[in-house]
Motif scaffolding. Structure first.
Motif, short mmCIF file in Angstrom:
data_model
loop_
_atom_site.label_atom_id
_atom_site.label_comp_id
_atom_site.label_asym_id
_atom_site.label_seq_id
_atom_site.Cartn_x
_atom_site.Cartn_y
_atom_site.Cartn_z
N LYS A 35 12.37 1.27 -6.05
CA LYS A 35 11.63 0.27 -6.82
C LYS A 35 11.94 0.43 -8.30
CE LYS A 35 7.01 -1.50 -7.76
NZ LYS A 35 5.60 -1.43 -7.45
N GLU A 76 3.84 4.45 -13.10
CA GLU A 76 4.26 3.49 -12.08
C GLU A 76 5.04 4.20 -10.97
OE1 GLU A 76 6.13 -0.35 -13.17
OE2 GLU A 76 5.54 0.16 -15.22
N ASP A 133 2.56 6.27 -8.91
CA ASP A 133 1.75 5.37 -8.07
C ASP A 133 2.55 4.90 -6.85
OD1 ASP A 133 -0.36 5.63 -9.82
OD2 ASP A 133 -0.09 3.66 -10.77
N TYR A 134 3.83 4.59 -7.04
CA TYR A 134 4.67 4.14 -5.93
C TYR A 134 4.90 5.28 -4.93
CZ TYR A 134 8.46 1.76 -3.46
OH TYR A 134 9.24 1.16 -2.50
N ASN A 189 2.91 7.76 -4.34
CA ASN A 189 1.65 7.93 -3.61
C ASN A 189 1.45 6.82 -2.57
OD1 ASN A 189 1.00 10.26 -5.01
ND2 ASN A 189 -0.15 9.17 -6.59
N GLU A 190 1.85 5.60 -2.92
CA GLU A 190 1.73 4.47 -2.00
C GLU A 190 2.60 4.72 -0.74
OE1 GLU A 190 3.53 -0.03 -1.94
OE2 GLU A 190 2.66 0.66 -3.84
N ILE A 191 3.82 5.15 -0.94
CA ILE A 191 4.72 5.41 0.20
C ILE A 191 4.23 6.61 1.00
CG2 ILE A 191 7.08 6.00 0.89
CD1 ILE A 191 6.65 3.09 -0.22
N SER A 192 3.74 7.63 0.31
CA SER A 192 3.22 8.82 1.00
C SER A 192 2.01 8.47 1.86
CB SER A 192 2.86 9.91 0.00
OG SER A 192 4.03 10.36 -0.66
N LYS A 193 1.15 7.58 1.37
CA LYS A 193 0.00 7.13 2.16
C LYS A 193 0.46 6.33 3.37
CE LYS A 193 -3.71 6.86 -1.16
NZ LYS A 193 -4.35 6.01 -2.14
N LYS A 194 1.43 5.46 3.14
CA LYS A 194 1.96 4.62 4.22
C LYS A 194 2.56 5.49 5.33
CE LYS A 194 5.32 0.93 4.98
NZ LYS A 194 6.21 -0.03 4.32
N TRP A 249 1.87 8.82 6.02
CA TRP A 249 1.08 10.05 6.00
C TRP A 249 1.46 11.00 7.13
CZ3 TRP A 249 -1.60 11.01 10.41
CH2 TRP A 249 -1.80 9.93 11.28
#
Length: 178
Positions: free
Chosen positions: A28, A35, A38-39, A41-46, A48
Motif C-alpha cells: 500500500k 499510516e 495502521d496498515y 495492524n489491519e493486515i495482522s488482525k485480518k 490473526w
C-alpha cells in the motif's frame, strides 16, 4: 529531497505458494509511519491465525526504513522484503507478507527466497509510479513546426494540453520540471 521519486501506483495483494506454505503479500502507498503501522495492524488482525505477518516500509519524508521478521529466524523475512523495496527504489510504501506454514520447513535460504519473491510479486501487482514536479507552459509555435512541437513535448515526457489557433498555434503542455 529529490524532485522525483518512485512509489506504488495502487494498493495490491498477491499470493505465492512454495512447499505448501502460503505467502500472501500486501502493499500500500503511505505517507507516514503511522499510516504504515495502521496498515500493518489491519493486515495482522485480518490474518490473526497466520504463523507470521512480516513487514517492511520506507517513508520518504522522515527517511524511516523499518522491518520485522515477526518470529521468523533473524534476517530471513523482514530484511529481504525491505531489500526488494530498496532495490526497486520505491518509497512511501508498506509491504506486509503473511505466511501460513504448510508443514514443510523451508530452511533459511528458502525463507529468504520465498519472502523476496512474494514481496517482488506484490510490488509488481501494485505497479510503480514516478512522482515528479510538473511545470505548465504555453508554447507559441508557427504552423509548419506544429507537428515537430508535439514530438518534442512527447520526447520530454510531457503531456500535451489544449491548442489555440490564430496567426500561430499556441500549445499548452505539462512538462517535467527541469
Amino acid at each position: 529531497m529529490s524532485d522525483s521519486y518512485k512509489t506504488l501506483a495502487r494498493e495490491a495483494c498477491d499470493e505465492y505458494i512454495v512447499k505448501h506454505s502460503r505467502f500472501i503479500g500486501y502493499a500500500k502507498p503511505v505517507k507516514t509511519e503511522k499510516e504504515a503501522i495502521d496498515y500493518i495492524n489491519e493486515i495482522s488482525k485480518k490474518h490473526w491465525d497466520a504463523k507470521h505477518n512480516v513487514y517492511a516500509y520506507s517513508i520518504r519524508e522522515s527517511g524511516a526504513k523499518r522491518y520485522s521478521d515477526d518470529g521468523e529466524p533473524q534476517g530471513t523475512a523482514g530484511m529481504p522484503v525491505l531489500n526488494v523495496i530498496l532495490q526497486e527504489e520505491v518509497t512511501d510504501c508498506v509491504v506486509v507478507v503473511t505466511r501460513y506454514f504448510g508443514g514443510i520447513k523451508l530452511g533459511t535460504g528458502g525463507l529468504v527466497r520465498a519472502y523476496t519473491q512474494s514481496a517482488k510479486d506484490t510490488l509488481d501487482a501494485a505497479g510503480i509510479s514516478v512522482v515528479r514536479r510538473w511545470q505548465e507552459v504555453e508554447l507559441p509555435c508557427p504552423y509548419p513546426l506544429f507537428e515537430r512541437m508535439k514530438l518534442e513535448i512527447a520526447a520530454a515526457h510531457g503531456v500535451e494540453g489544449e491548442h489555440g489557433y490564430a496567426d500561430i498555434v499556441t500549445v499548452k503542455a505539462l512538462l517535467p520540471e527541469g
